[in-house]
Design a protein around this motif. Structure first.
Motif, PDB file in Angstrom:
ATOM      1  N   PHE A 181      -8.550   0.443 -43.275  1.00 29.14           N
ATOM      2  CA  PHE A 181      -8.139  -0.922 -42.912  1.00 29.14           C
ATOM      3  C   PHE A 181      -9.278  -1.914 -43.134  1.00 29.14           C
ATOM      4  CE2 PHE A 181      -8.067  -4.273 -39.668  1.00 29.14           C
ATOM      5  CZ  PHE A 181      -6.876  -4.892 -39.990  1.00 29.14           C
ATOM      6  N   LEU A 182     -10.480  -1.557 -42.733  1.00 22.26           N
ATOM      7  CA  LEU A 182     -11.619  -2.467 -42.879  1.00 22.26           C
ATOM      8  C   LEU A 182     -11.946  -2.713 -44.347  1.00 22.26           C
ATOM      9  CD1 LEU A 182     -13.984  -1.203 -40.023  1.00 22.26           C
ATOM     10  CD2 LEU A 182     -12.565  -3.257 -40.046  1.00 22.26           C
ATOM     11  N   THR A 183     -11.903  -1.666 -45.158  1.00 23.64           N
ATOM     12  CA  THR A 183     -12.208  -1.856 -46.579  1.00 23.64           C
ATOM     13  C   THR A 183     -11.145  -2.698 -47.273  1.00 23.64           C
ATOM     14  OG1 THR A 183     -11.144   0.289 -47.017  1.00 23.64           O
ATOM     15  CG2 THR A 183     -13.540   0.259 -46.795  1.00 23.64           C
ATOM     16  N   VAL A 184      -9.878  -2.497 -46.923  1.00 24.26           N
ATOM     17  CA  VAL A 184      -8.812  -3.310 -47.525  1.00 24.26           C
ATOM     18  C   VAL A 184      -8.988  -4.774 -47.143  1.00 24.26           C
ATOM     19  CG1 VAL A 184      -6.334  -3.772 -47.506  1.00 24.26           C
ATOM     20  CG2 VAL A 184      -7.160  -1.435 -47.750  1.00 24.26           C
ATOM     21  N   GLN A 185      -9.285  -5.025 -45.867  1.00 18.45           N
ATOM     22  CA  GLN A 185      -9.516  -6.395 -45.430  1.00 18.45           C
ATOM     23  C   GLN A 185     -10.742  -6.995 -46.122  1.00 18.45           C
ATOM     24  OE1 GLN A 185      -7.570  -8.353 -43.482  1.00 18.45           O
ATOM     25  NE2 GLN A 185      -6.127  -6.649 -43.636  1.00 18.45           N
ATOM     26  N   GLY A 186     -11.759  -6.159 -46.341  1.00 15.54           N
ATOM     27  CA  GLY A 186     -12.933  -6.653 -47.054  1.00 15.54           C
ATOM     28  C   GLY A 186     -12.613  -7.046 -48.480  1.00 15.54           C
ATOM     29  N   LEU A 187     -11.815  -6.241 -49.170  1.00 16.91           N
ATOM     30  CA  LEU A 187     -11.425  -6.568 -50.540  1.00 16.91           C
ATOM     31  C   LEU A 187     -10.597  -7.849 -50.587  1.00 16.91           C
ATOM     32  CD1 LEU A 187     -10.503  -3.010 -51.897  1.00 16.91           C
ATOM     33  CD2 LEU A 187     -12.524  -4.371 -52.453  1.00 16.91           C
ATOM     34  N   ILE A 188      -9.660  -7.980 -49.647  1.00 11.97           N
ATOM     35  CA  ILE A 188      -8.830  -9.194 -49.609  1.00 11.97           C
ATOM     36  C   ILE A 188      -9.698 -10.421 -49.336  1.00 11.97           C
ATOM     37  CG2 ILE A 188      -6.989 -10.363 -48.342  1.00 11.97           C
ATOM     38  CD1 ILE A 188      -5.706  -7.641 -47.880  1.00 11.97           C
ATOM     39  N   LEU A 196     -15.736   3.672 -52.593  1.00 10.36           N
ATOM     40  CA  LEU A 196     -15.994   4.881 -53.373  1.00 10.36           C
ATOM     41  C   LEU A 196     -16.676   5.950 -52.527  1.00 10.36           C
ATOM     42  CD1 LEU A 196     -15.957   6.303 -56.110  1.00 10.36           C
ATOM     43  CD2 LEU A 196     -18.137   5.196 -56.638  1.00 10.36           C
ATOM     44  N   LEU A 197     -17.679   5.555 -51.749  1.00 12.90           N
ATOM     45  CA  LEU A 197     -18.362   6.513 -50.891  1.00 12.90           C
ATOM     46  C   LEU A 197     -17.416   7.089 -49.845  1.00 12.90           C
ATOM     47  CD1 LEU A 197     -21.804   4.712 -50.331  1.00 12.90           C
ATOM     48  CD2 LEU A 197     -21.315   6.679 -51.800  1.00 12.90           C
ATOM     49  N   GLY A 198     -16.540   6.222 -49.305  1.00  8.19           N
ATOM     50  CA  GLY A 198     -15.570   6.704 -48.334  1.00  8.19           C
ATOM     51  C   GLY A 198     -14.606   7.699 -48.938  1.00  8.19           C
ATOM     52  N   ALA A 199     -14.167   7.429 -50.193  1.00 10.78           N
ATOM     53  CA  ALA A 199     -13.246   8.358 -50.852  1.00 10.78           C
ATOM     54  C   ALA A 199     -13.925   9.704 -51.106  1.00 10.78           C
ATOM     55  CB  ALA A 199     -12.749   7.753 -52.160  1.00 10.78           C
ATOM     56  N   VAL A 200     -15.186   9.655 -51.562  1.00  9.65           N
ATOM     57  CA  VAL A 200     -15.918  10.910 -51.797  1.00  9.65           C
ATOM     58  C   VAL A 200     -16.117  11.669 -50.485  1.00  9.65           C
ATOM     59  CG1 VAL A 200     -18.117  11.872 -52.569  1.00  9.65           C
ATOM     60  CG2 VAL A 200     -17.041  10.020 -53.859  1.00  9.65           C
ATOM     61  N   THR A 220      -8.328   6.022 -40.881  1.00 10.95           N
ATOM     62  CA  THR A 220      -7.406   4.878 -40.933  1.00 10.95           C
ATOM     63  C   THR A 220      -8.143   3.574 -40.665  1.00 10.95           C
ATOM     64  OG1 THR A 220      -5.616   6.304 -40.156  1.00 10.95           O
ATOM     65  CG2 THR A 220      -5.286   3.920 -39.994  1.00 10.95           C
ATOM     66  N   LEU A 221      -9.060   3.600 -39.689  1.00 12.17           N
ATOM     67  CA  LEU A 221      -9.828   2.394 -39.373  1.00 12.17           C
ATOM     68  C   LEU A 221     -10.693   1.965 -40.553  1.00 12.17           C
ATOM     69  CD1 LEU A 221     -10.737   0.295 -37.302  1.00 12.17           C
ATOM     70  CD2 LEU A 221     -12.455   1.928 -36.498  1.00 12.17           C
ATOM     71  N   LEU A 222     -11.353   2.910 -41.208  1.00 12.76           N
ATOM     72  CA  LEU A 222     -12.198   2.567 -42.349  1.00 12.76           C
ATOM     73  C   LEU A 222     -11.373   2.051 -43.525  1.00 12.76           C
ATOM     74  CD1 LEU A 222     -14.772   5.524 -42.275  1.00 12.76           C
ATOM     75  CD2 LEU A 222     -15.162   3.138 -41.632  1.00 12.76           C
TER      76      LEU A 222
END
Length: 388
Positions: free
Chosen positions: A148-155, A103-107, A144-146
């Protein structure tokens, strides 16, 4: 195309919603533990604490099954439920932290895009600062890096949540041991029953087949001996000797059949593949053999595999009025799979003497035996034999 793209999006949205719900429940579980753990020291409150813990654990199980995938197949109550919640709130809090970072990244991304559109550099609304040539590349690269990291964290959090549920909602080591002992007890009883049934079958074959033929052979030889003492009896003697010779051949065939039921010699000469090829050639019905094993299986697997194939082919030929039989032998994981299908009339009874005997043979090696034979056909007999 919309369906192809829509399914992964809906799947990701469902998992994200499940993680968000799990993150919210983690704080409630932490609050429950802060109150419940001291209450366990009070005996009158212990059962209530266990009941509440079991209810919360049941909610978590339904959440995981509904949003994240399959959880354990059993319940979680008592001390085990409290232990589960003691670990689950940490995983849920980790998921909530990852979602907060998303959420913070999206904002932050929205703010930076607004700054760039205003003519300033990312991080400043002052147009005078200007936009350096490398700012877009830096923005896209780190964004893009952030992502990727957040998606991997969710998975990773979703997988950790599922594994934790499977551990606590699945059977304990003691329960697995109890089930294994029960399975071995049933398997031992099935082996004893199969051996006794096979002994009775061999006795019947010897009594009704070989013994009767030997008696008939003795009668023919006695008649030939009496006829040879009479003059002019050359033709009857020759005919009796011919019949005796034919009866000897039939007795030998019966003896081979009985010996084959004890142990098929064809397996010793070349293994399962040549034995099945010989079976297909002599079946009396066209048999399509597909053998895809790269190496020869051990003898403990070859024998039940051959008996399953032989009995299924024989039944299809004698009782199913089949015109074609498909015999496939393959390997799935660590198991050898024998599948025999025919286009006959179906209606095979798995509880019959032949198929039930095969089921016990397969169970003796911890295999799985299934029969699918609806009225009208087709019939498919499958045996999965573990080959460790």
């Amino acid at each position: 195309m919309a369906l192809v793209l829509g399914d992964p999006v809906r799947h990701a949205a469902r998992r994200t919603a499940g993680l968000a719900l799990g993150g919210a429940s983690a704080f409630a579980e932490l609050g429950f533990l802060l109150v419940a753990v001291p209450a366990l020291a009070v005996p009158p409150l212990r059962e209530r604490v266990f009941g509440a813990a079991g209810a919360i654990a049941g909610f978590e199980r339904r959440r995981i099954e509904g949003y994240l995938g399959q959880a354990g197949a059993e319940g979680c109550t008592g001390h085990r439920a409290v232990q589960y919640l003691g670990v689950r709130w940490v995983v849920g809090g980790l998921g909530a932290g990852v979602l907060l970072l998303v959420l913070l990244g999206a904002v932050s991304a929205v703010i930076m895009v607004a700054q760039v559109l205003a003519g300033g550099a990312p991080g400043s609304f002052d147009v005078a600062d200007g936009l350096d040539w490398y700012d877009p590349f830096t923005f896209v690269l780190f964004g893009t890096l952030l992502v990727f990291l957040t998606v991997q964290g969710l998975i990773g959090v979703a997988e950790l949540d599922r594994r934790l549920a499977r551990h606590f909602f699945g059977p304990t080591a003691r329960e697995l041991l109890r089930r294994r002992v029960s399975e071995l007890t049933v398997s031992r009883a099935d082996v004893v029953a199969a051996v006794d049934e096979e002994r009775r079958r061999i006795e019947r074959d010897l009594h009704d087949g070989v013994q009767q033929r030997l008696v008939a052979l003795g009668v023919l030889l006695g008649r030939a001996a009496r006829a040879s003492g009479r003059t002019g009896a050359g033709a009857p003697v020759d005919d009796l000797l011919r019949q005796a010779h034919e009866e000897t051949g039939r007795a030998l065939l019966d003896l081979r059949e009985v010996a084959w039921r004890i142990h098929p010699v064809a397996l010793d000469s070349g293994g399962l593949h040549p034995a099945l090829e010989a079976l297909a050639e002599t079946a009396g019905v066209p048999v399509r053999l597909v053998y895809s094993l790269a190496e020869r299986p051990p003898g403990a697997v070859e024998v039940p595999a051959y008996f399953v194939a032989c009995e299924a082919v024989t039944n299809a030929n004698k009782h199913a009025a089949a015109t074609r039989i498909d015999l496939e032998v393959s390997r799935t994981g660590s198991a050898v799979v024998v599948r025999v299908g025919d286009d006959g009339v179906g209606g095979a009874d798995p509880a019959g003497s032949g198929l039930s005997g095969l089921a016990r043979r397969v169970a003796a090696v911890d295999g799985v035996f299934t029969v699918d034979s609806p009225p009208g056909g087709p019939t498919v007999v499958t045996a999965e034999l573990p080959c460790g």
